[in-house]
Design a protein around this motif. Structure first.
Motif, PDB file in Angstrom:
ATOM      1  N   LEU A   3       2.869  46.095  -3.743  1.00  0.00           N
ATOM      2  CA  LEU A   3       2.235  45.430  -2.506  1.00  0.00           C
ATOM      3  C   LEU A   3       1.446  44.253  -3.051  1.00  0.00           C
ATOM      4  O   LEU A   3       1.841  43.081  -2.636  1.00  0.00           O
ATOM      5  CB  LEU A   3       1.185  46.455  -1.860  1.00  0.00           C
ATOM      6  CG  LEU A   3       0.618  45.450  -0.677  1.00  0.00           C
ATOM      7  CD1 LEU A   3       1.648  45.460   0.344  1.00  0.00           C
ATOM      8  CD2 LEU A   3      -0.136  46.528  -0.110  1.00  0.00           C
ATOM      9  N   LEU A   4       0.779  44.294  -4.028  1.00  0.00           N
ATOM     10  CA  LEU A   4       0.076  42.844  -4.432  1.00  0.00           C
ATOM     11  C   LEU A   4       1.040  41.882  -5.015  1.00  0.00           C
ATOM     12  O   LEU A   4       0.975  40.631  -4.634  1.00  0.00           O
ATOM     13  CB  LEU A   4      -1.009  43.054  -5.570  1.00  0.00           C
ATOM     14  CG  LEU A   4      -2.224  44.141  -4.880  1.00  0.00           C
ATOM     15  CD1 LEU A   4      -3.255  44.212  -6.105  1.00  0.00           C
ATOM     16  CD2 LEU A   4      -2.901  43.053  -3.879  1.00  0.00           C
ATOM     17  N   ALA A   5       2.033  42.247  -5.585  1.00  0.00           N
ATOM     18  CA  ALA A   5       2.947  41.273  -6.111  1.00  0.00           C
ATOM     19  C   ALA A   5       3.820  40.897  -5.083  1.00  0.00           C
ATOM     20  O   ALA A   5       4.064  39.519  -5.118  1.00  0.00           O
ATOM     21  CB  ALA A   5       3.833  42.096  -7.303  1.00  0.00           C
ATOM     22  N   ASN A   6       4.337  41.533  -3.960  1.00  0.00           N
ATOM     23  CA  ASN A   6       4.845  41.167  -3.026  1.00  0.00           C
ATOM     24  C   ASN A   6       4.159  40.081  -2.340  1.00  0.00           C
ATOM     25  O   ASN A   6       4.627  38.875  -1.776  1.00  0.00           O
ATOM     26  CB  ASN A   6       5.305  42.146  -1.864  1.00  0.00           C
ATOM     27  CG  ASN A   6       6.204  43.165  -2.376  1.00  0.00           C
ATOM     28  OD1 ASN A   6       6.881  42.805  -3.316  1.00  0.00           O
ATOM     29  ND2 ASN A   6       6.346  44.267  -2.016  1.00  0.00           N
ATOM     30  N   ILE A   7       2.916  40.279  -1.991  1.00  0.00           N
ATOM     31  CA  ILE A   7       1.956  39.544  -1.340  1.00  0.00           C
ATOM     32  C   ILE A   7       1.861  37.845  -1.896  1.00  0.00           C
ATOM     33  O   ILE A   7       2.056  36.854  -1.722  1.00  0.00           O
ATOM     34  CB  ILE A   7       0.654  39.845  -1.029  1.00  0.00           C
ATOM     35  CG1 ILE A   7       0.684  41.214  -0.150  1.00  0.00           C
ATOM     36  CG2 ILE A   7      -0.269  38.851  -0.424  1.00  0.00           C
ATOM     37  CD1 ILE A   7      -0.544  41.977   0.210  1.00  0.00           C
ATOM     38  N   GLY A   8       1.588  38.096  -3.283  1.00  0.00           N
ATOM     39  CA  GLY A   8       1.570  36.768  -4.164  1.00  0.00           C
ATOM     40  C   GLY A   8       2.650  36.169  -4.128  1.00  0.00           C
ATOM     41  O   GLY A   8       2.601  35.013  -4.181  1.00  0.00           O
ATOM     42  N   LEU A   9       3.894  36.760  -4.319  1.00  0.00           N
ATOM     43  CA  LEU A   9       5.263  36.020  -4.509  1.00  0.00           C
ATOM     44  C   LEU A   9       5.511  35.272  -2.995  1.00  0.00           C
ATOM     45  O   LEU A   9       6.032  34.582  -2.990  1.00  0.00           O
ATOM     46  CB  LEU A   9       6.282  37.036  -4.948  1.00  0.00           C
ATOM     47  CG  LEU A   9       6.251  37.317  -6.309  1.00  0.00           C
ATOM     48  CD1 LEU A   9       7.638  38.386  -6.597  1.00  0.00           C
ATOM     49  CD2 LEU A   9       6.844  36.251  -7.268  1.00  0.00           C
ATOM     50  N   LEU A  17      -5.803  35.272   6.549  1.00  0.00           N
ATOM     51  CA  LEU A  17      -5.232  36.571   6.953  1.00  0.00           C
ATOM     52  C   LEU A  17      -3.737  36.444   7.251  1.00  0.00           C
ATOM     53  O   LEU A  17      -3.037  37.180   6.949  1.00  0.00           O
ATOM     54  CB  LEU A  17      -5.955  37.049   8.114  1.00  0.00           C
ATOM     55  CG  LEU A  17      -5.699  38.385   8.512  1.00  0.00           C
ATOM     56  CD1 LEU A  17      -5.964  39.470   7.317  1.00  0.00           C
ATOM     57  CD2 LEU A  17      -6.475  39.123   9.742  1.00  0.00           C
ATOM     58  N   ALA A  18      -3.606  35.309   7.929  1.00  0.00           N
ATOM     59  CA  ALA A  18      -2.099  35.430   8.586  1.00  0.00           C
ATOM     60  C   ALA A  18      -1.240  34.985   7.196  1.00  0.00           C
ATOM     61  O   ALA A  18      -0.068  35.540   7.287  1.00  0.00           O
ATOM     62  CB  ALA A  18      -1.935  34.043   9.552  1.00  0.00           C
ATOM     63  N   ALA A  19      -1.750  34.211   6.420  1.00  0.00           N
ATOM     64  CA  ALA A  19      -0.903  33.806   4.959  1.00  0.00           C
ATOM     65  C   ALA A  19      -0.879  35.168   4.541  1.00  0.00           C
ATOM     66  O   ALA A  19       0.349  35.191   3.737  1.00  0.00           O
ATOM     67  CB  ALA A  19      -1.755  32.926   4.057  1.00  0.00           C
ATOM     68  N   ILE A  20      -1.686  36.006   4.294  1.00  0.00           N
ATOM     69  CA  ILE A  20      -1.611  37.517   3.595  1.00  0.00           C
ATOM     70  C   ILE A  20      -0.444  38.200   3.898  1.00  0.00           C
ATOM     71  O   ILE A  20       0.401  38.773   3.440  1.00  0.00           O
ATOM     72  CB  ILE A  20      -2.839  38.107   3.364  1.00  0.00           C
ATOM     73  CG1 ILE A  20      -3.905  37.306   2.380  1.00  0.00           C
ATOM     74  CG2 ILE A  20      -2.505  39.543   2.639  1.00  0.00           C
ATOM     75  CD1 ILE A  20      -5.161  37.792   2.323  1.00  0.00           C
ATOM     76  N   ILE A  21      -0.561  38.333   5.402  1.00  0.00           N
ATOM     77  CA  ILE A  21       0.548  39.117   6.370  1.00  0.00           C
ATOM     78  C   ILE A  21       1.902  38.616   5.941  1.00  0.00           C
ATOM     79  O   ILE A  21       2.879  39.280   5.486  1.00  0.00           O
ATOM     80  CB  ILE A  21      -0.171  39.208   7.619  1.00  0.00           C
ATOM     81  CG1 ILE A  21      -1.126  40.025   7.757  1.00  0.00           C
ATOM     82  CG2 ILE A  21       1.111  39.844   8.580  1.00  0.00           C
ATOM     83  CD1 ILE A  21      -1.857  39.963   9.361  1.00  0.00           C
ATOM     84  N   VAL A  22       2.130  37.075   6.379  1.00  0.00           N
ATOM     85  CA  VAL A  22       3.272  36.604   6.295  1.00  0.00           C
ATOM     86  C   VAL A  22       3.968  36.557   4.816  1.00  0.00           C
ATOM     87  O   VAL A  22       4.872  36.990   4.359  1.00  0.00           O
ATOM     88  CB  VAL A  22       3.411  35.132   6.900  1.00  0.00           C
ATOM     89  CG1 VAL A  22       4.536  34.449   6.412  1.00  0.00           C
ATOM     90  CG2 VAL A  22       3.043  35.193   8.505  1.00  0.00           C
ATOM     91  N   GLY A  23       3.040  36.426   3.839  1.00  0.00           N
ATOM     92  CA  GLY A  23       3.504  36.359   2.346  1.00  0.00           C
ATOM     93  C   GLY A  23       3.877  37.940   2.001  1.00  0.00           C
ATOM     94  O   GLY A  23       4.818  38.033   1.251  1.00  0.00           O
ATOM     95  N   GLY A  24       3.068  38.744   2.738  1.00  0.00           N
ATOM     96  CA  GLY A  24       3.410  40.103   2.158  1.00  0.00           C
ATOM     97  C   GLY A  24       4.769  40.385   2.608  1.00  0.00           C
ATOM     98  O   GLY A  24       5.661  41.021   2.035  1.00  0.00           O
ATOM     99  N   ILE A  25       5.218  40.074   3.981  1.00  0.00           N
ATOM    100  CA  ILE A  25       6.332  40.355   4.576  1.00  0.00           C
ATOM    101  C   ILE A  25       7.445  39.764   3.852  1.00  0.00           C
ATOM    102  O   ILE A  25       8.630  40.276   3.557  1.00  0.00           O
ATOM    103  CB  ILE A  25       6.319  40.190   6.041  1.00  0.00           C
ATOM    104  CG1 ILE A  25       5.364  41.014   6.537  1.00  0.00           C
ATOM    105  CG2 ILE A  25       7.789  40.127   6.698  1.00  0.00           C
ATOM    106  CD1 ILE A  25       5.034  40.549   8.431  1.00  0.00           C
ATOM    107  N   ALA A  26       7.072  38.411   3.595  1.00  0.00           N
ATOM    108  CA  ALA A  26       8.154  37.470   2.757  1.00  0.00           C
ATOM    109  C   ALA A  26       8.483  38.172   1.510  1.00  0.00           C
ATOM    110  O   ALA A  26       9.629  38.330   1.134  1.00  0.00           O
ATOM    111  CB  ALA A  26       7.720  36.244   2.717  1.00  0.00           C
ATOM    112  N   GLY A  27       7.450  38.604   0.742  1.00  0.00           N
ATOM    113  CA  GLY A  27       7.671  39.304  -0.405  1.00  0.00           C
ATOM    114  C   GLY A  27       8.163  40.395  -0.476  1.00  0.00           C
ATOM    115  O   GLY A  27       9.038  40.686  -1.371  1.00  0.00           O
TER     116      GLY A  27
END
Length: 82
Positions: free
Chosen positions: A27-33, A4-14
């Motif tokens: 949104l999904l591309a942001n989280i993935g990137l 969950l933290a990885a998804i949140i941080v990944g989304g913010i970073a993306g």
């Protein structure tokens, strides 16, 4: 880092990388990137320099690493497409 933290941080970073690089993704591309960028950049820095983004489940180190990694991935994608 938890999923969950990885998804949140990944989304913010993306999302930050998307704004910084003036890219237009969802949104999904942001989280993935963000997540993939953090993994790639952590691997590169860890392997080459012995540096790792350590910390709690939500860490500014992971956010920075995800942001830089996502920016690099956006740059690579642009070069491949052109």
């Amino acid at each position: 880092m938890g999923w969950l933290a990885a998804i949140i941080v990944g989304g913010i970073a993306g999302w930050l990388a998307e704004k910084f690089m003036k890219s237009n993704m969802g949104l999904l591309a942001n989280i993935g990137l963000g997540i993939l960028g953090a993994i790639v950049f952590n691997f590169i820095f860890g392997t080459l320099l012995g540096l790792y983004a350590a910390g709690a489940s939500f860490s500014l180190g992971y956010l920075f690493v995800g942001f830089v990694g996502a920016c690099i991935l956006i740059w690579i994608a642009r070069k491949v497409r052109s």
